[in-house]
Every structure is written in C-alpha cells, then in structure tokens.
Design a protein around this motif. Structure first.
Motif, short mmCIF file in Angstrom:
data_model
loop_
_atom_site.label_atom_id
_atom_site.label_comp_id
_atom_site.label_asym_id
_atom_site.label_seq_id
_atom_site.Cartn_x
_atom_site.Cartn_y
_atom_site.Cartn_z
N GLY A 42 0.87 -1.21 -0.03
CA GLY A 42 -0.02 -0.07 0.08
C GLY A 42 0.85 1.18 -0.02
N GLU A 43 0.23 2.53 0.25
CA GLU A 43 0.91 3.73 0.28
C GLU A 43 1.17 4.32 1.61
OE1 GLU A 43 -0.59 7.87 -1.43
OE2 GLU A 43 -0.01 6.31 -2.95
N THR A 44 2.07 4.66 1.83
CA THR A 44 2.64 5.52 3.13
C THR A 44 2.00 6.81 3.33
OG1 THR A 44 4.51 6.46 2.55
CG2 THR A 44 4.73 4.13 3.17
N PHE A 48 4.30 7.57 -0.90
CA PHE A 48 5.14 6.64 -1.59
C PHE A 48 4.40 5.27 -1.14
CE2 PHE A 48 8.00 10.25 -1.15
CZ PHE A 48 8.40 10.55 -2.29
N LYS A 49 4.79 4.09 -2.06
CA LYS A 49 4.45 2.90 -1.99
C LYS A 49 5.52 2.23 -0.76
CE LYS A 49 2.49 1.48 -6.34
NZ LYS A 49 1.39 0.95 -5.79
N GLU A 377 12.32 3.78 0.90
CA GLU A 377 11.71 2.76 1.29
C GLU A 377 11.03 2.00 0.31
OE1 GLU A 377 8.17 1.02 4.53
OE2 GLU A 377 9.00 3.30 4.60
N GLU A 378 10.30 2.99 -0.61
CA GLU A 378 9.74 2.38 -1.77
C GLU A 378 10.71 1.81 -2.93
OE1 GLU A 378 7.43 3.89 -5.98
OE2 GLU A 378 7.07 4.93 -3.97
N MET A 379 11.81 2.35 -2.97
CA MET A 379 12.52 2.30 -4.11
C MET A 379 13.90 1.16 -3.97
SD MET A 379 11.48 3.83 -6.47
CE MET A 379 12.76 3.59 -7.68
#
Length: 430
Positions: A42-44, A48-49, A377-379
């Motif tokens: 999900g999204e933060t 961002f994811k 965190e996403e990437m």
C-alpha cells in the motif's frame, strides 16, 4: 509432539535460522508459511508505496528459491496472501498446528502485527515463539541492558567488541518432516499492483533474490575474487559489482545471515590473514546491528520529525515539484542527479551516494527528512527499516550522530570520488 508452523518473514533462508531449527527439534511436522501482506504494497502517509517493483521482484525470487530448497528436503512453502492475523490462524486450523515459530520483530508496525497474530492464534490454542535471527550479536549477549545501549556508536562498538561474543551459526537442516504441501504459486508484479521491471545495463550488477544467490555472492566476494582484501579502500566506489560487497539486499531479506558473513570472513582471515579491510566488513555489520538495537530502544521515535533528539528543527513539507526534481535526478547538481537516476532505474545506490543525496535533501533543500526516507523505502532493493530510517535520521541530525548535522558538499564529494566523471557520465548520458 504436534505439528508446528514456521512463519517466514525477512528470514528467507535455511542456514542459521533458529526459528526453523527449534521448530524441527520440537515438532513432529513442520508447515513453512509465508504471508504476502497487501498492507506492505500500500501507500505510506508520505505518498510513496511501502514496497516498489525492485524489492518486490527480489522478494518473489527469494520465495521461489526458498520453496525449491524446502522441496529438496521433502517439504515446501505455503504462500498465502492476506492479513497475517487472519491467514496464520486459518493455516493453523487447517493443519491442527499448536505452535508458530517466527522471527522477532523490532520496528513499530511489525511488532504490532506480531502481537495481533499472537492474540488471534491464542484464541484457538496456538502459541507463538519468536527468535532473534537478524543481528550479528544476539540481544541477550549485549554487555548492557536495552535501555542502557549508548546513543553514540563508537561507545557502543568499543564496549561490545571488548565484552561480547558472536554465536556460531545454526546448521542448515538435513531433512524436514512436513505434510504434503501443494505446488506453490507466486503472484506477479502486476498482481501486486506494481509495474514489471526493465533491467538497466548500467546497474552495478543483477540482483537476484534467494539464499542460493546470496551464498554464491558471499563466496564470490570473499573467496572467489578476494575483493574483501581491499574492501576498506574500494568501498566508496560507484561503478561496478565488486567495489563493495553488495550483501545488503540478501541481508535485508534474510537470505543471508549476518553471522554467516562474519564466520566466512573469519575463515578467510584464518587462511589469508586479517587486515583493516576484513575488520571493516565486520565493522559495517556492527553498524547494521546498532541501528536495529536503536530501533528496539527508541521504538517509534526514529520515525518522528525530531528523531531521538527531540530537536526543535522545523522541517518543510516538500513542494511537489522540488521533490519530483530530486526523485527524477533534475536538481542541477550532477553528482546528486546521477545517484538519484541510478536509484530510480535500478533500485540500488552506493553508500557514498546515499549519504550525499540524503544530505542534499535535508540540508540544501531543507525538506522533511522523512519524505526522503519514505522514498528510499519504496525504491531500495535492499531496504531495511532500521538501517534506512536510522541512517536518514543520522544525516538529518536527529539521530545517533553526536554532531548536530552531517552535511556533505556534493561538488567536493564528486571531485573526491568521481574525479574523472566516469560515474556521472554513465548516468547522465543523453
């Protein structure tokens, strides 16, 4: 002895896995389980994811490898998708399991989930036992209580190196007794709401998930190339696969054990002699431990704007255009831009690059450091919550740095570490 579940999380390996070993010792049958939690995709609150395509692909590869290794031992991996506090009790009922063995968590959201799972299982007569499987030093062996862990790394390091020991690894099981486990079917990236990847040939190396690949990388770096012998001198490199160990992705997903890395380094030292580079590899593993112990000590404070220092710094919420220019590598600072493009296109960035882009984000753009940490965190293919948020807080001046702020001059850094513009030309080519 009853049937037990081994709940795999970020410990996707058979070697040095205490939860797995103890489950085998204390149970008639083992059911290995991994739950794909939709909340992790999900999204933060920062937009961002939580998990992007690079780490998700690495996860799926790691699960496929774990399943293959388990099946070679007459077992297999049950992969479910849903909410863990619903799925684990369902699996326990299906197999009449009375106990769940799992990795012990330290970060806020994961600990809360662990508690919810334990409460749901308790209602049906199934208990949870957790084990510390992620660190080099075991928490019980530290020479100070949790609340007494020094907030300055050097103080921590000197005392722990003098007074604590590192435990031996747990052997990989030779056999696992399990009920018949159906063929494992893993989702695709689109199934998880993510975009399929297109590999970029400029990346430092292809990262493939799984314990098999992690152990091969470990052997390659230490014994195959003996690149470890010059690690301290080359670790600030920017181009190529062997300027640094690149163990981080496998350590973050638990495909490699930190203790396994340590003991392989010690094996190399016994055969070839110790030097400052072999020590520095262990030194970096100790930093990894330190951020995890800081997360245990300070809990959610490391996710707050003021970090662990309760500073009065007022961070600016990023202007969307400014934030996007940083993400897209269009700040006008060529060293920053090259690093951000490498991250965007490969999911990886060197340690030198991470320090520079974080410093630029916090101290030049003066933006809320948590947005930068959330983008990482996403990437990042090697995202680890404790190390990521601990390092960002450190650079922002609200973490464990005894100095007020650690600011890097990107022009000087580029001159020092990319004097011939090899790295910048690679990533900024038109």
């Amino acid at each position: 002895m009853p049937t037990s579940i081994v709940w795999f999380k970020t410990d996707l390996r058979l070697h040095d896995n205490e939860a797995l070993v103890k489950a085998i010792q204390q149970s008639n049958n083992i059911v290995p389980v991994y739950c794909i939690d939709d909340a992790q995709f999900g999204e933060t609150e920062f937009g961002f994811k939580k998990t992007g395509s690079f780490r998700a692909q690495f996860l799926l590869e790691s699960l496929a490898d774990l399943d293959a290794q388990l099946r070679a031992l007459k077992s297999g991996l049950v992969v479910v998708r849903g909410i863990p506090e619903e799925e684990l009790p369902r699996i326990a009922r299906l197999y009449n399991a009375k106990k769940v063995y799992a990795k012990k968590e330290v970060t806020t959201d994961e600990k809360k989930q662990e508690e919810r799972v334990a409460a749901a299982l308790w209602k049906q007569g199934c208990v949870v036992e957790t084990f510390s499987t992620s660190t080099l030093y075991h928490a019980e062996d530290l020479p100070f209580p949790l609340r007494g862990i020094p907030d300055v790394f050097t103080t921590f390091r000197k005392k722990i190196e003098k007074e604590a020991g590192i435990r031996p690894v747990f052997d990989k099981p030779e056999t696992i007794a399990s009920p018949i486990i159906s063929e494992t079917k893993l989702p695709t990236l689109p199934d998880l709401g993510l975009t399929p990847l297109t590999p970029d040939s400029r990346g430092v190396m292809p990262f493939k998930g799984g314990e098999t690949e992690g152990l091969q990388r470990l052997n390659h770096y230490i014994f195959g190339t003996e690149a470890i012998a010059t690690y301290k001198e080359t670790r600030n490199g920017l181009v190529g696969s062997d300027y640094s160990s690149k163990f981080s992705a496998w350590l973050a997903m638990g495909c490699l054990s930190a203790r396994q890395v340590y003991h392989e380094v010690k094996k190399y030292e016994a055969e070839n002699g110790a030097n400052k580079s072999t020590y520095w590899m262990i030194f970096e593993l100790l930093w990894r431990d330190y951020f995890r112990f800081m997360m245990k000590k300070h809990r959610n404070r490391l996710f707050l704007p003021s970090g662990i220092k309760n500073t009065t710094v007022k961070w600016d919420t990023p202007n969307p255009k400014v934030l996007q220019s940083w993400i897209d590598g269009k700040t006008g600072q060529d060293f920053i831009d090259a690093n951000m493009l490498e991250l965007k296109l490969t999911g990886f960035m060197s340690n030198r690059g991470r320090q520079n882009v974080a410093s630029y984000f916090c101290h030049d753009l003066k933006l809320d450091w948590r947005y930068g940490a959330a983008y990482f965190e996403e990437m990042l293919i090697d995202y680890d919550a404790s190390s990521n948020w601990g390092n960002w807080a450190y650079i922002a001046g609200v973490g464990n740095d005894p100095r007020d702020a650690r600011r890097f001059n990107p022009q000087k850094q580029a001159s020092d570490y990319d004097a011939k513009k090899t790295y910048r030309n690679l990533w900024l080519q038109k």
